[in-house]
Design a protein around this motif. Structure first.
Motif, PDB file in Angstrom:
ATOM      1  N   HIS A 229      13.353  10.062  13.242  1.00 59.52           N
ATOM      2  CA  HIS A 229      14.433  10.059  12.257  1.00 59.52           C
ATOM      3  C   HIS A 229      14.280  11.304  11.380  1.00 59.52           C
ATOM      4  N   ALA A 230      15.321  11.669  10.722  1.00 58.39           N
ATOM      5  CA  ALA A 230      15.204  12.762   9.747  1.00 58.39           C
ATOM      6  C   ALA A 230      16.309  12.617   8.707  1.00 58.39           C
ATOM      7  N   ILE A 231      15.954  12.967   7.478  1.00 52.45           N
ATOM      8  CA  ILE A 231      16.914  12.883   6.362  1.00 52.45           C
ATOM      9  C   ILE A 231      16.947  14.251   5.671  1.00 52.45           C
ATOM     10  N   ILE A 232      18.159  14.764   5.523  1.00 53.25           N
ATOM     11  CA  ILE A 232      18.340  16.004   4.762  1.00 53.25           C
ATOM     12  C   ILE A 232      19.253  15.672   3.580  1.00 53.25           C
ATOM     13  N   ILE A 233      18.797  15.993   2.378  1.00 52.88           N
ATOM     14  CA  ILE A 233      19.627  15.722   1.197  1.00 52.88           C
ATOM     15  C   ILE A 233      20.114  17.041   0.611  1.00 52.88           C
ATOM     16  N   ALA A 234      21.429  17.171   0.536  1.00 51.49           N
ATOM     17  CA  ALA A 234      22.011  18.425   0.030  1.00 51.49           C
ATOM     18  C   ALA A 234      22.766  18.153  -1.266  1.00 51.49           C
ATOM     19  N   SER A 235      22.544  19.013  -2.232  1.00 57.06           N
ATOM     20  CA  SER A 235      23.283  18.925  -3.481  1.00 57.06           C
ATOM     21  C   SER A 235      24.729  19.344  -3.223  1.00 57.06           C
ATOM     22  N   GLU A 236      25.676  18.704  -3.888  1.00 58.41           N
ATOM     23  CA  GLU A 236      27.089  19.035  -3.650  1.00 58.41           C
ATOM     24  C   GLU A 236      27.356  20.519  -3.951  1.00 58.41           C
ATOM     25  N   LYS A 237      28.385  21.052  -3.348  1.00 60.88           N
ATOM     26  CA  LYS A 237      28.825  22.445  -3.529  1.00 60.88           C
ATOM     27  C   LYS A 237      27.859  23.454  -2.914  1.00 60.88           C
ATOM     28  N   MET A 238      26.906  23.001  -2.109  1.00 63.89           N
ATOM     29  CA  MET A 238      25.952  23.916  -1.491  1.00 63.89           C
ATOM     30  C   MET A 238      26.333  24.229  -0.039  1.00 63.89           C
ATOM     31  N   ILE A 239      26.594  23.176   0.740  1.00 62.79           N
ATOM     32  CA  ILE A 239      26.857  23.396   2.178  1.00 62.79           C
ATOM     33  C   ILE A 239      27.958  22.455   2.672  1.00 62.79           C
ATOM     34  N   ASP A 240      28.402  22.718   3.904  1.00 62.90           N
ATOM     35  CA  ASP A 240      29.303  21.791   4.581  1.00 62.90           C
ATOM     36  C   ASP A 240      28.405  20.872   5.416  1.00 62.90           C
ATOM     37  N   VAL A 241      28.224  19.635   4.934  1.00 68.15           N
ATOM     38  CA  VAL A 241      27.256  18.734   5.586  1.00 68.15           C
ATOM     39  C   VAL A 241      27.667  18.396   7.024  1.00 68.15           C
ATOM     40  N   GLU A 242      28.971  18.354   7.261  1.00 67.91           N
ATOM     41  CA  GLU A 242      29.461  18.003   8.598  1.00 67.91           C
ATOM     42  C   GLU A 242      29.084  19.094   9.604  1.00 67.91           C
ATOM     43  N   LYS A 243      29.248  20.339   9.182  1.00 70.69           N
ATOM     44  CA  LYS A 243      28.939  21.468  10.068  1.00 70.69           C
ATOM     45  C   LYS A 243      27.457  21.494  10.401  1.00 70.69           C
ATOM     46  N   LEU A 244      26.619  21.247   9.403  1.00 75.42           N
ATOM     47  CA  LEU A 244      25.171  21.263   9.662  1.00 75.42           C
ATOM     48  C   LEU A 244      24.811  20.140  10.642  1.00 75.42           C
ATOM     49  N   ALA A 245      25.402  18.960  10.437  1.00 79.07           N
ATOM     50  CA  ALA A 245      25.108  17.828  11.331  1.00 79.07           C
ATOM     51  C   ALA A 245      25.515  18.164  12.767  1.00 79.07           C
ATOM     52  N   GLU A 246      26.658  18.841  12.909  1.00 77.69           N
ATOM     53  CA  GLU A 246      27.133  19.227  14.265  1.00 77.69           C
ATOM     54  C   GLU A 246      26.134  20.159  14.925  1.00 77.69           C
ATOM     55  N   ARG A 247      25.654  21.114  14.152  1.00 77.93           N
ATOM     56  CA  ARG A 247      24.709  22.095  14.721  1.00 77.93           C
ATOM     57  C   ARG A 247      23.384  21.411  15.103  1.00 77.93           C
ATOM     58  N   ILE A 248      22.981  20.453  14.312  1.00 80.96           N
ATOM     59  CA  ILE A 248      21.753  19.709  14.624  1.00 80.96           C
ATOM     60  C   ILE A 248      21.927  18.968  15.955  1.00 80.96           C
ATOM     61  N   SER A 249      23.093  18.373  16.152  1.00 74.10           N
ATOM     62  CA  SER A 249      23.372  17.666  17.412  1.00 74.10           C
ATOM     63  C   SER A 249      23.314  18.623  18.601  1.00 74.10           C
ATOM     64  N   LYS A 250      23.874  19.815  18.407  1.00 72.73           N
ATOM     65  CA  LYS A 250      23.960  20.778  19.523  1.00 72.73           C
ATOM     66  C   LYS A 250      22.608  21.401  19.834  1.00 72.73           C
ATOM     67  N   GLU A 251      21.814  21.685  18.792  1.00 75.26           N
ATOM     68  CA  GLU A 251      20.639  22.534  19.016  1.00 75.26           C
ATOM     69  C   GLU A 251      19.286  21.841  18.888  1.00 75.26           C
ATOM     70  N   THR A 252      19.287  20.534  18.595  1.00 76.46           N
ATOM     71  CA  THR A 252      18.000  19.819  18.554  1.00 76.46           C
ATOM     72  C   THR A 252      18.163  18.512  19.347  1.00 76.46           C
ATOM     73  N   HIS A 253      17.073  17.755  19.464  1.00 74.63           N
ATOM     74  CA  HIS A 253      17.185  16.473  20.172  1.00 74.63           C
ATOM     75  C   HIS A 253      17.659  15.344  19.272  1.00 74.63           C
ATOM     76  N   PHE A 254      17.810  15.634  17.997  1.00 73.47           N
ATOM     77  CA  PHE A 254      18.391  14.620  17.103  1.00 73.47           C
ATOM     78  C   PHE A 254      19.896  14.612  17.300  1.00 73.47           C
ATOM     79  N   SER A 255      20.497  13.417  17.079  1.00 76.03           N
ATOM     80  CA  SER A 255      21.954  13.494  16.955  1.00 76.03           C
ATOM     81  C   SER A 255      22.239  13.543  15.449  1.00 76.03           C
ATOM     82  N   GLY A 256      23.057  14.479  15.082  1.00 74.94           N
ATOM     83  CA  GLY A 256      23.317  14.717  13.659  1.00 74.94           C
ATOM     84  C   GLY A 256      24.497  13.898  13.167  1.00 74.94           C
TER      85      GLY A 256
END
Ligand SMILES: Nc1ncnc2c1ncn2[C@@H]1O[C@H](COP(=O)(O)OP(=O)(O)O)[C@@H](O)[C@H]1O
Ligand SMILES: O=P(O)(O)OC[C@H]1O[C@](O)(COP(=O)(O)O)[C@@H](O)[C@@H]1O
Ligand SMILES: [Mg+2]
Length: 332
Positions: A229-256
């Protein structure tokens, strides 16, 4: 400055004071209103409630509070007085309208409960001759002069509660959750919840954001450390959380997966810590106001309730934050 120093200063006794809540509502604001009402009425001072923050002050939505109005509100989230954001309050002419509303009613002192923006408004009023005192009410914990603001602990509790639930799914499905929390450019909620939830990453203004590094580390946690499992906590106005999750799904064995916790963080019954803090601060604010300490705000420093000038509280540098980042880095 400690309360006794202020009490010793004395001053003309006020007979009518008012209270308002402004900016984002914060759990515990009601406990502060209750404390103000109870403490002031015991001293024979009338308390007026101003509805909907500075908007109500400007428009004269002001009513005398009765004891019954603050009964059974200690456990309620939000604010019984209502709140608002009024950008026009930065204008002199609008502030003068507000001042006239107080003068017309013979109200001699004002307690504002809110965050940094509300404090700037209070500062303006105090510079224009209104005796005004601030109580820090915001989930963001972004007033550096105080170690804690009212509502912060409840919001933190709400985040931890939500992340606990997400972690169950995260472990069961080999998922990485990217979670956006509030904080409005400030990192307290992300930093403290990162520590309390044992997150793999926090993303704040202070940490900056290196997406490639995060992907690389997620890969490492999964392959080398066998994390399920993995948890990433992002403060608002910093990143697009959806985009990061998509990239995690594509490039790691985790599903984001991503989630924005939103206003759920701000609601609910205040935790005991916020109720007690609000009660202490409400009591202290009345003492400050009755001693004509205009332009001061109530702070909690090293476990003591103290008074500080509003400018100083806003411009202070937080020493705790650095230690908390160090702690996070040693635990991850
Ligand atoms: N520089 C300022 N001068 C006067 N009033 C201000 C100033 N900044 C904010 N305010 C008033 O305070 C209100 C609350 O501020 P905001 O930043 O929204 O929430 P918070 O007080 O919780 O940080 C604003 O909507 C505005 O009416
Ligand atoms: O409720 P709104 O108006 O959408 O505002 C959201 C903002 O309010 C907060 O919840 C609280 O901020 P303030 O205490 O400064 O009002 C922030 O964390 C967030 O950025
Ligand atoms: Mg704010």
């Amino acid at each position: 400055m400690y309360i006794q120093d202020l009490v010793n200063k004395g001053g003309m006794k006020m007979k009518k004071i008012a209270v308002l809540t402004s900016g984002g509502d914060a759990p515990g604001m009601n406990a502060a209103i209750r404390a103000i009402m109870r403490v002031a009425s015991r001293k024979g001072v009338e308390v007026y409630g101003i509805y909907d923050g500075y908007t109500g002050l400007v428009n004269g939505k002001i009513e005398k509070l009765k004891n019954i109005d603050v009964s059974e509100i200690l456990s309620r989230g939000g604010t019984i007085l209502g709140s608002s954001r009024l950008p026009e309050f930065k204008e002199d002419q609008v502030q003068m309208q507000a001042i006239n509303q107080l003068k017309e009613r013979g109200i001699e002192g004002l307690i504002v409960i809110g965050g940094d923006g509300t404090y700037r408004g209070a500062l303006e009023l105090s510079q224009k001759g209104i005796c005004c005192v601030g109580i820090p009410g915001t989930i963001d914990n972004d007033i550096n002069g105080t170690d804690e603001t009212i509502g912060f602990h409840t919001a933190l509790y709400n985040i931890v509660d939500a992340v606990n639930k997400l972690r169950d799914t995260s472990s069961s499905h080999h998922r990485c959750f990217v979670i956006e929390v509030m904080g409005n450019h400030k990192d307290s909620l992300a930093l403290y919840s990162g520590i309390a939830c044992g997150s793999e990453f926090i993303i704040t203004k202070n940490t900056g954001y290196d997406e490639d590094y995060i992907i690389q580390m997620m890969d490492y946690y999964e392959k080398q450390q066998g994390k399920k499992h993995a948890i990433i906590i992002a403060s608002e106005k910093m990143i697009d959380v959806e985009k990061l999750a998509e990239r995690i799904s594509k490039e790691t064995h985790f599903s984001g997966r991503s989630i924005v916790l939103g206003h759920i963080q701000r609601g609910g019954s205040p935790v005991p810590q916020d109720r007690i803090l609000a009660s202490q601060m409400g009591q202290y604010a009345v003492e400050l106001l009755l001693n004509h300490q205009s332009g001061y705000c109530v702070c909690k420093k090293d476990n003591h309730i103290v008074a500080r000038k509003i400018e100083d509280a806003l411009n202070d540098v937080s020493e705790i934050q650095e230690r908390m980042y160090q702690l996070f880095n040693e635990l991850v």
